[in-house]
Design an enzyme around this catalytic site. Sequence first.
Site, PDB file in Angstrom:
ATOM      1  N   PHE A 148       0.860  -1.188   0.000  1.00 52.85           N
ATOM      2  CA  PHE A 148       0.000   0.000   0.000  1.00 52.85           C
ATOM      3  C   PHE A 148       0.893   1.234   0.000  1.00 52.85           C
ATOM      4  CE2 PHE A 148      -2.342   3.592   1.495  1.00 52.85           C
ATOM      5  CZ  PHE A 148      -3.534   3.487   0.796  1.00 52.85           C
ATOM      6  N   ASP A 233       9.578   2.974   1.461  1.00 54.35           N
ATOM      7  CA  ASP A 233       8.421   3.816   1.795  1.00 54.35           C
ATOM      8  C   ASP A 233       8.231   3.747   3.314  1.00 54.35           C
ATOM      9  OD1 ASP A 233       6.013   4.963   2.326  1.00 54.35           O
ATOM     10  OD2 ASP A 233       4.915   3.972   0.714  1.00 54.35           O
ATOM     11  N   LYS A 262       3.170  11.477   6.825  1.00 53.09           N
ATOM     12  CA  LYS A 262       2.421  11.297   8.067  1.00 53.09           C
ATOM     13  C   LYS A 262       3.010  12.047   9.267  1.00 53.09           C
ATOM     14  CE  LYS A 262       0.349   6.874   6.690  1.00 53.09           C
ATOM     15  NZ  LYS A 262      -1.055   7.098   6.441  1.00 53.09           N
TER      16      LYS A 262
HETATM   17  N1  PLP Z   1       2.723   4.887   1.893  1.00 52.74           N
HETATM   18  C1  PLP Z   1       2.362   4.151   2.956  1.00 52.74           C
HETATM   19  C2  PLP Z   1       3.244   3.056   3.424  1.00 52.74           C
HETATM   20  C3  PLP Z   1       1.164   4.421   3.623  1.00 52.74           C
HETATM   21  O1  PLP Z   1       0.805   3.665   4.671  1.00 52.74           O
HETATM   22  C4  PLP Z   1       0.364   5.469   3.161  1.00 52.74           C
HETATM   23  C5  PLP Z   1      -0.923   5.782   3.829  1.00 52.74           C
HETATM   24  O2  PLP Z   1      -1.453   5.030   4.608  1.00 52.74           O
HETATM   25  C6  PLP Z   1       0.775   6.211   2.046  1.00 52.74           C
HETATM   26  C7  PLP Z   1       1.976   5.899   1.453  1.00 52.74           C
HETATM   27  C8  PLP Z   1      -0.067   7.317   1.494  1.00 52.74           C
HETATM   28  O3  PLP Z   1      -0.058   8.418   2.316  1.00 52.74           O
HETATM   29  P1  PLP Z   1      -1.180   9.554   2.131  1.00 52.74           P
HETATM   30  O4  PLP Z   1      -2.474   8.963   2.590  1.00 52.74           O
HETATM   31  O5  PLP Z   1      -0.702  10.678   3.004  1.00 52.74           O
HETATM   32  O6  PLP Z   1      -1.204   9.921   0.696  1.00 52.74           O
END
Ligand code: PLP
Length: 410
Positions: A148, A233, A262
């Site tokens: 994700f 990520d 975040k």
């Molecule tokens: N990458 C990871 C690992 C995430 O858990 C998330 C969101 O949960 C994102 C990217 C996307 O972040 P955003 O919701 O701020 O676009």
Amino acid sequence: MAEAVTSSSSSKSVIDLAERVGAHNYHPLPVVISLAEGVWVHDPEGRRYLDFLSAYSAVNQGHRHPHIIQALKDQADRVTLTSRAFYNDRMGEFLEKLCTYTGYQMALPMNTGAEAVETSMKLARLWGHKVKGVEDGKQEIICFHENFHGRTISIISYSDDAVAREGFGPFTPGFRVVDYDDPQAIEDAITPNTVAVNLEPIQGEAGVNVPSHGYLRAVREICDRHEILMIADEVQTGFCRTGRKFAVDHEDVRPDVMCLGKALGGGVFPVSAVVADEDVLGVFGPGSHGSTFGGNPLGAAVAIASIEVLENEKLDERAEEFGQYVRAQLEELVDQVPRLQKVRGKGLLNAVVFEEGFEAWDVCVTLKDHGLLAKQTHGNIIRFAPPLVISREELDHALGIIREVFLAID
Ligand code: PLP
């Protein structure tokens, strides 16, 4: 702790309004939050709940941390937005702080996690073309089943979540999706056009899927051997959540690129970034990428304060210590709750996994009714990720609620 205040709108009227005028792209728990402080959130009727989701780990520093709120207020009185057409006097300071904290030479600021991931993909393609010499249009990025990374078209192009994809084609080409936690699967997918591996060091949304120890090092070694960028990520796992500054630190691995978001905004303001060294991030030139709000002075001030809180309060050590305690307590329940199969996680990013087919939604509603907010993922998994500023007493209170609710599951 915040004083319980009652709002003029009832929870029911708030929910009715949101459902009437808001697109139905989420299915929230039936609870309305109108006030929050630290680990606690309150509804309009004055009931209070422990927040065990932390906005998917965006609130690591706790709700409305006074140091971060003060930074927000001070900056709001000076200048909030300039765009990147001009310099502002906070962005450089923010990026320097971020580079020092992460150990990289350069940073590129954006706003959301998905934008950071998009930035890393564009970076990998551009680097692959300019530095590695892959023909433009042929670049490939290796991604993983159950990943994700956000919701943009390109990101969902390599998702295998049917609901996230259905109806959204055509998808962006250039991705190869392989099994997670299997180094050989990466080796097998590499071609001369591979420019990057894009992985979550722990798959958060997949239900806190922790890979075998040694996997991250193996990925690092493969990337080195094939001249491929290792992109981690850390949007959800970063900033002390897993008991280290970053989840890759558990294996002392240094990726070429990290995607951050975040908790970089301290639960106050959307701030994201990509960090890397100059030989990688230096490939961007003027006009090749950007964002009107990325690097804005308000977000920069908030992010500086957010990192300071992580450092000053040693939230990595706290997450590590409390995480071990939480898992030990939850493990005891595995023997007592027949449908509960396992507990997994690192630091204060943990999940309980129920048997296949179990619907954990009702358990989350019951937890809410007992004063604890958590959300299930994949139906049978509940993630527990409280703000890292939680006290031992609050943790014990939460574990008491979880125990009571879980023991009543039939
Ligand atoms: N990458 C990871 C690992 C995430 O858990 C998330 C969101 O949960 C994102 C990217 C996307 O972040 P955003 O919701 O701020 O676009």
